[in-house]
Write an enzyme that holds these catalytic residues in place. Structure first.
Site, PDB file in Angstrom:
ATOM      1  N   PRO A   1       0.840  -1.199   0.000  1.00 40.12           N
ATOM      2  CA  PRO A   1       0.000   0.000   0.000  1.00 40.12           C
ATOM      3  C   PRO A   1       0.872   1.244   0.000  1.00 40.12           C
ATOM      4  O   PRO A   1       1.780   1.368   0.824  1.00 40.12           O
ATOM      5  CB  PRO A   1      -0.791  -0.132   1.308  1.00 40.12           C
ATOM      6  CG  PRO A   1       0.052  -1.004   2.186  1.00 40.12           C
ATOM      7  CD  PRO A   1       0.781  -1.929   1.273  1.00 40.12           C
ATOM      8  N   MET A   2       0.598   2.170  -0.918  1.00 43.48           N
ATOM      9  CA  MET A   2       1.414   3.384  -1.033  1.00 43.48           C
ATOM     10  C   MET A   2       0.491   4.578  -1.228  1.00 43.48           C
ATOM     11  O   MET A   2      -0.257   4.639  -2.209  1.00 43.48           O
ATOM     12  CB  MET A   2       2.398   3.250  -2.199  1.00 43.48           C
ATOM     13  CG  MET A   2       3.466   2.197  -1.975  1.00 43.48           C
ATOM     14  SD  MET A   2       4.564   1.958  -3.422  1.00 43.48           S
ATOM     15  CE  MET A   2       3.513   0.906  -4.455  1.00 43.48           C
TER      16      MET A   2
ATOM     17  N   CYS B   1       3.305   3.590   8.709  1.00 43.19           N
ATOM     18  CA  CYS B   1       3.487   4.847   7.978  1.00 43.19           C
ATOM     19  C   CYS B   1       4.056   5.929   8.895  1.00 43.19           C
ATOM     20  O   CYS B   1       3.516   6.174   9.980  1.00 43.19           O
ATOM     21  CB  CYS B   1       2.170   5.308   7.390  1.00 43.19           C
ATOM     22  SG  CYS B   1       2.302   6.848   6.450  1.00 43.19           S
TER      23      CYS B   1
ATOM     24  N   LYS C   1       0.426  -4.377   9.334  1.00 40.71           N
ATOM     25  CA  LYS C   1       1.689  -4.043   8.667  1.00 40.71           C
ATOM     26  C   LYS C   1       2.441  -3.072   9.562  1.00 40.71           C
ATOM     27  O   LYS C   1       1.934  -1.999   9.899  1.00 40.71           O
ATOM     28  CB  LYS C   1       1.441  -3.410   7.299  1.00 40.71           C
ATOM     29  CG  LYS C   1       2.728  -3.174   6.505  1.00 40.71           C
ATOM     30  CD  LYS C   1       2.422  -2.735   5.075  1.00 40.71           C
ATOM     31  CE  LYS C   1       3.709  -2.644   4.251  1.00 40.71           C
ATOM     32  NZ  LYS C   1       4.568  -1.523   4.679  1.00 40.71           N
TER      33      LYS C   1
ATOM     34  N   GLY D   1      10.294  -3.961   2.201  1.00 40.38           N
ATOM     35  CA  GLY D   1      11.351  -2.976   2.385  1.00 40.38           C
ATOM     36  C   GLY D   1      12.553  -3.223   1.488  1.00 40.38           C
ATOM     37  O   GLY D   1      13.291  -4.176   1.720  1.00 40.38           O
TER      38      GLY D   1
ATOM     39  N   GLY E   1       7.116  -2.523  -3.185  1.00 38.49           N
ATOM     40  CA  GLY E   1       6.426  -1.257  -3.356  1.00 38.49           C
ATOM     41  C   GLY E   1       6.947  -0.478  -4.530  1.00 38.49           C
ATOM     42  O   GLY E   1       6.504  -0.645  -5.663  1.00 38.49           O
TER      43      GLY E   1
END
Length: 338
Positions: free
Chosen positions: A16-17, A99, A138, A211, A232
């Site tokens: 998710p971004m 985040c 997450k 990551g 990502g």
């Protein structure tokens, strides 16, 4: 018995971004991989409760398997958001505990929650009580001056005991003071080893890693140690990486991507979006990196970056961009590996 997360032994996911993995991005990615698990951008629980739900939660049926990532720290509000989202048919609900942006810090959620494992446990319990699908978390390996070797095992144990069906771990600390969100994706050192060790401590729990993972070769190596791999920026900037996923990760039959069909599908999708009041660039901005390294890719990027932003631009711009690329070369370079 081992939790069969989404009924799969191994999972490959696109992370998710925020501002990137919107519904247009996900539709595009699904044209290249049928089985990759896709995630929404983080959606704040308060926004779901009080906002325009179809805009926040609506999606195209082809996006499945699809997970909704929620932001929040109030168990009751998160539970209400899960209840509302149930009508939209997501395959998973994920709680954001990673985040580091100013936005989530001001709301005391995201990576801030690494300091509050009891709150995370309460949130997971509340979400599980009303969810019809897996509830996952997450997280980071820690924040600021925390010692991951102490903090992460305790955090995971609490989340798992609360009922989390899976935990995805971004293998970096988050520095909430002194680093921007972009710097938090690049500066804190990666520690894949600690994620592997968490899997060893929890052999019956799905543990995924995120990551700095650059490609499918690296993903396969990580899957020797953990259950899931999440990419990502690598995928966003070179979506053709997804062409290998179904075969190499999920064992599907080799399938060369029909880029002409991808072009035509995205043109039809863009035309529908424009007809409903949208702009071409809403769709094409996610496609700019598709043919990275392929002959003609520079011109392809120029067309999508410039022409698609012009007032009145239509789906023919997508055709023009694809025409600039040496598709024969791209098909050879992105065909599934043996």
């Amino acid at each position: 018995m081992r939790n069969q997360y989404l009924n799969r032994e191994k999972v490959f996911a696109v992370a998710p971004m925020i501002d990137w993995t919107d519904r247009h991005c996900r539709f595009f990615h699904r044209q290249i991989s049928r089985q990759t698990l896709l995630y929404t951008e983080m959606v704040v629980a308060d926004a779901i409760i009080h906002g325009v739900r179809d805009r926040l939660l609506g999606h195209n049926a082809v996006e499945h398997p699809l997970a909704l990532q929620l932001g929040g720290s109030d168990p009751a509000k998160l539970a209400e958001a899960v209840r509302i989202a149930a009508e939209y048919g997501y395959d998973e609900i994920n709680l954001n505990v990673g985040c580091p942006s100013d936005r989530v810090q001001s709301g005391t959620f995201g990576a801030c929650l690494m300091r509050e494992p009891e709150t995370v446990a309460d949130c997971v319990k509340a979400m599980k009580a009303v969810a019809r699908v897996p509830v996952t978390v997450k997280c980071r390996i820690g924040v600021d001056d925390q010692d991951p070797e102490t903090v992460l095992p305790d955090f995971l144990s609490r989340a798992i005991d609360a009922g989390a069906d899976a935990v995805w771990i971004h293998a970096r600390k988050a520095w909430l003071q002194g680093l921007s969100p972009k710097e938090n994706r690049e500066i804190p050192p990666l520690d894949y080893g600690i994620v592997y060790r968490m899997k060893e401590r929890h052999p019956d729990v799905f543990i995924g890693i995120n990551g700095g993972i650059p490609d499918i070769d690296a993903a396969e190596e990580h899957l020797r140690h953990v259950d899931g791999v999440m990419l990502g920026r690598a995928v966003y900037h070179n979506a053709a990486l997804l062409a290998d996923v179904d075969h190499r990760i999920y064992g599907a039959a080799e399938r060369a991507i029909d880029w002409d069909a991808v072009r035509d599908t995205m043109m039809a999708y863009a035309a529908d979006h424009i007809a409903n009041g949208g702009r071409l660039v809403h769709v094409t901005r996610h496609m700019v990196g598709l043919f990275a390294g392929v002959a003609g890719s520079r011109r392809y990027r120029q067309i999508l970056s410039a022409d698609a932003t012009r007032a009145g631009a239509g789906p023919e711009v997508i055709a023009e961009a694809f025409a600039a690329v040496d598709l024969e070369t791209s098909l050879q370079q992105t065909a599934p590996a043996a």
